[in-house]
Design an enzyme around this catalytic site. Sequence first.
Site, short mmCIF file in Angstrom:
data_model
loop_
_atom_site.label_atom_id
_atom_site.label_comp_id
_atom_site.label_asym_id
_atom_site.label_seq_id
_atom_site.Cartn_x
_atom_site.Cartn_y
_atom_site.Cartn_z
N ILE A 33 44.06 37.21 57.95
CA ILE A 33 44.01 35.96 57.19
C ILE A 33 42.61 35.37 57.19
CG2 ILE A 33 44.87 33.61 56.99
CD1 ILE A 33 47.43 34.49 58.35
N PHE A 53 37.18 31.18 67.49
CA PHE A 53 37.55 31.80 68.76
C PHE A 53 38.33 33.10 68.58
CE2 PHE A 53 37.30 27.19 69.60
CZ PHE A 53 36.19 27.21 70.42
N GLY A 54 38.36 33.62 67.34
CA GLY A 54 39.03 34.89 67.16
C GLY A 54 39.55 35.07 65.74
N VAL A 100 42.58 35.76 62.85
CA VAL A 100 43.95 35.30 62.60
C VAL A 100 44.64 36.30 61.66
CG1 VAL A 100 45.41 33.41 61.79
CG2 VAL A 100 43.19 32.91 62.85
N LYS A 128 46.74 34.34 66.37
CA LYS A 128 45.31 34.21 66.64
C LYS A 128 44.95 35.14 67.80
CE LYS A 128 43.39 30.09 66.86
NZ LYS A 128 42.97 28.77 67.42
N ASP A 159 37.82 18.46 67.30
CA ASP A 159 37.32 19.29 66.21
C ASP A 159 38.15 19.06 64.94
OD1 ASP A 159 35.58 21.07 65.01
OD2 ASP A 159 36.64 22.85 65.68
#
Length: 318
Positions: A47, A52-53, A55, A69, A159
């Site tokens: 996606i 942080f990674g 998805v 995630k 955030d």
Amino acid sequence: MGSKYSKPTTHITDASNSSYRVPFESFRVPFLDLEEVTNNFDDKFFIAEGGFGSVYRGVLRDGTKVALKRCSPRSRKEFQTEIEILSFCSHPHLVSLIGYCDERNEMILVYDYMENGNLRSHLYGSDLPSMSWEQRLEICIGAARGLHYLHNSRVIHRDVKSTNILLDENFVAKITDFGISETMPELDQTHLSTMVKGSIGYIAPEYALWGQLTKKSDVYSFGVVLLEVLCARPAIDRSHMSSLADRAVESQKMGQLEQIVDPNLAARINPESLRMFGETAVKCIASSSENRPSMGDVLWKLEYALRLQESIIQDDPE
């Protein structure tokens, strides 16, 4: 999560911090099952790439659509924080953490899948149809309710941005990405002194300059999101290196805020609804945190802006 192959656990084991514990029961999902639903994390299930990674999307054996995630190895702290926050925070306008996987050197978080992606993609930078003003107001109100709940739970998101507001199949807003969130440990604590993290264009001045994080830091960030919703412009114009916040404040001072409104909306907004929304957004981005409203106040003003808009629709359905 009610999935037939999951088993409950009350803690996460971590060699670097054996005392780390999740405050409530969570659920582990076997890595093999997550490989299965993504065909070994095939690119066709990809996606997006987050901070942080990566998805991915998938469908669990019980038919639940999920987003996974797959956190990067350096994101152990963010992985743990996300689980900790979402294990004790539950609200209709926060994403639901269905489970997690922490084996084979993998750290994977499993959430409910949000059919309509993130808010930003519906505002600019894509070919998706423009949303109505009423729909945008409903989304902002939903996100404000989620943030208000977090602040009442002594959680600072840290955030807030338009890509961290997701939309389900009914365009209900749900806040996501709690990896850098902080919890205020004391009821009477005014701020946290911490390393500055977040996204350029959304970070409050006092946080950027002195590392002082408060609930009003989230309010500032949300104010920038409100301006994105109103103007369909990014927080930072990289071609001119100017901020949407600065431009909005200047336009408001000159009484010309309507000149930077999304052209798709210009003739469809009740002037009183625009005034209420614009004033609220600009107050959120006040340079001094003391001059910013609370999320409860922001929520009330947004709901009032929607009532003002609905009144003109009732008077003139066309």
